[in-house]
Design a protein around this motif. Structure first.
Motif, PDB file in Angstrom:
ATOM      1  N   GLU A   1       0.823  -1.155  -0.093  1.00 22.41           N
ATOM      2  CA  GLU A   1      -0.096  -0.052  -0.097  1.00 22.41           C
ATOM      3  C   GLU A   1       0.842   1.307  -0.042  1.00 22.41           C
ATOM      4  O   GLU A   1       1.824   1.280   0.486  1.00 22.41           O
ATOM      5  CB  GLU A   1      -0.874   0.030   1.264  1.00 22.41           C
ATOM      6  CG  GLU A   1      -1.843   0.933   1.241  1.00 22.41           C
ATOM      7  CD  GLU A   1      -2.929   1.043   2.386  1.00 22.41           C
ATOM      8  OE1 GLU A   1      -4.043   2.047   2.396  1.00 22.41           O
ATOM      9  OE2 GLU A   1      -2.858   0.028   3.090  1.00 22.41           O
ATOM     10  N   ALA A   2       0.665   2.291  -0.858  1.00 23.17           N
ATOM     11  CA  ALA A   2       1.151   3.623  -1.002  1.00 23.17           C
ATOM     12  C   ALA A   2       1.034   4.220   0.336  1.00 23.17           C
ATOM     13  O   ALA A   2      -0.095   4.072   1.174  1.00 23.17           O
ATOM     14  CB  ALA A   2       0.706   4.474  -2.139  1.00 23.17           C
ATOM     15  N   GLY A   3       2.219   5.003   0.932  1.00 25.07           N
ATOM     16  CA  GLY A   3       2.282   5.758   1.916  1.00 25.07           C
ATOM     17  C   GLY A   3       2.681   5.066   3.221  1.00 25.07           C
ATOM     18  O   GLY A   3       2.814   5.445   4.140  1.00 25.07           O
ATOM     19  N   ARG A   4       3.211   3.605   3.172  1.00 24.87           N
ATOM     20  CA  ARG A   4       3.627   2.823   4.058  1.00 24.87           C
ATOM     21  C   ARG A   4       5.053   3.062   4.319  1.00 24.87           C
ATOM     22  O   ARG A   4       5.584   2.575   5.125  1.00 24.87           O
ATOM     23  CB  ARG A   4       3.423   1.528   3.872  1.00 24.87           C
ATOM     24  CG  ARG A   4       1.976   1.076   3.938  1.00 24.87           C
ATOM     25  CD  ARG A   4       1.197   1.006   5.489  1.00 24.87           C
ATOM     26  NE  ARG A   4      -0.072   0.732   5.594  1.00 24.87           N
ATOM     27  CZ  ARG A   4      -0.769   0.354   6.715  1.00 24.87           C
ATOM     28  NH1 ARG A   4       0.022   0.631   7.827  1.00 24.87           N
ATOM     29  NH2 ARG A   4      -1.934   0.118   6.862  1.00 24.87           N
ATOM     30  N   GLY A   5       5.685   4.008   3.687  1.00 24.94           N
ATOM     31  CA  GLY A   5       7.167   4.361   3.688  1.00 24.94           C
ATOM     32  C   GLY A   5       7.687   3.659   2.473  1.00 24.94           C
ATOM     33  O   GLY A   5       7.626   2.477   2.095  1.00 24.94           O
ATOM     34  N   GLU A   6       8.568   4.534   1.838  1.00 23.38           N
ATOM     35  CA  GLU A   6       9.285   4.152   0.773  1.00 23.38           C
ATOM     36  C   GLU A   6      10.681   3.308   1.321  1.00 23.38           C
ATOM     37  O   GLU A   6      11.163   3.549   2.487  1.00 23.38           O
ATOM     38  CB  GLU A   6       9.891   5.444  -0.011  1.00 23.38           C
ATOM     39  CG  GLU A   6       8.670   6.109  -0.630  1.00 23.38           C
ATOM     40  CD  GLU A   6       7.718   5.288  -1.546  1.00 23.38           C
ATOM     41  OE1 GLU A   6       8.313   4.481  -2.473  1.00 23.38           O
ATOM     42  OE2 GLU A   6       6.495   5.237  -1.299  1.00 23.38           O
ATOM     43  N   PRO A   7      11.148   2.452   0.528  1.00 27.84           N
ATOM     44  CA  PRO A   7      12.410   1.639   0.810  1.00 27.84           C
ATOM     45  C   PRO A   7      13.555   2.665   0.768  1.00 27.84           C
ATOM     46  O   PRO A   7      13.545   3.525  -0.025  1.00 27.84           O
ATOM     47  CB  PRO A   7      12.512   0.641  -0.234  1.00 27.84           C
ATOM     48  CG  PRO A   7      11.754   1.214  -1.297  1.00 27.84           C
ATOM     49  CD  PRO A   7      10.667   2.091  -0.911  1.00 27.84           C
TER      50      PRO A   7
END
Length: 227
Positions: free
Chosen positions: A200-206
């Motif tokens: 899911e988008a917004g969960r933190g980018e790697p």
């Protein structure tokens, strides 16, 4: 990409031998052939000799060919219901106005199906890319999966570095946790929940970019078949 993936009803040129008018002994032979073929296709691949299938079913080769004149006709009869169910999952996802919910339910539904029926999913992810009778239908399903992914990204709910071929990774990972029939459904649900949370988008980018997608099927060309 298509906005809708139609339900699958492959045309094999074979009459519906499962009709109520079929004699009881012929219906019994047909059932035994389908059961034997399914077990052998799953365990040994789609190239298993027709004579071997007949022997495992306890019928003569001539009887098998009367019911299913070609290998493609037999493969279609064995797995057509599963292909139709897979197509219906994509249909439902594309009909959902909530693109993220459609994406989520696609993964949940396919993985739940795997937990209850490993045979078809194993075949679909391995030897089925080359099944002549289902090539068109497989491509329809793959195009549908790709559209589900595209819509979820466009809605801003699916992270942009998700590749459609990652669906194959999901299905392979799910297959790895469903070896024990007693725990398969619960293990599958928990794995899928973890994976969906990470997608899911917004969960933190790697911290670092993901490695490039693997050539594992969905969204990627299959290697040329030898011979």
């Amino acid at each position: 990409m298509p906005a809708h993936v139609s339900h699958i009803a492959p045309d094999t040129g074979v009459r519906d031998t499962g009709s109520p008018g079929l004699r009881s002994d012929a219906a019994s032979n047909r059932r035994r052939v389908l059961e034997a073929a399914r077990a052998l296709f799953v365990s040994r691949g789609l190239d298993v000799p027709m004579a071997t299938i007949a022997r495992h079913a306890g019928v003569g080769v001539a009887t098998l060919y009367r019911r299913f004149p070609t290998r493609e006709a037999l493969v279609t009869a064995v797995f057509s219901d599963e292909f139709a169910a897979c197509s219906a999952i994509v249909d439902d996802a594309l009909a959902d106005e909530d693109a993220w919910r459609g994406f989520r339910r696609t993964i949940e539904s396919v993985c739940a199906s795997q937990a209850h029926d490993r045979g078809f999913n194993d075949a679909f992810l391995s030897s089925f890319p080359y099944a002549v009778g289902f090539e068109r239908e497989r491509l329809r399903i793959e195009d549908g999966f790709a559209e589900v992914v595209r819509r979820a990204k466009a809605a801003g709910r699916l992270r942009l570095d998700f590749d459609v071929s990652d669906l194959t990774l999901v299905f392979m990972a799910n297959r790895g946790v469903i070896g024990d029939a007693a725990t398969a459904p619960a293990a599958s649900r928990r794995l899928v929940a973890h994976l969906l949370r990470s997608f899911e988008a917004g969960r933190g980018e790697p911290a670092h970019p993901l490695p490039p997608p693997a050539a594992l099927g969905l969204g990627r060309p299959y290697p040329a078949r030898e011979g």
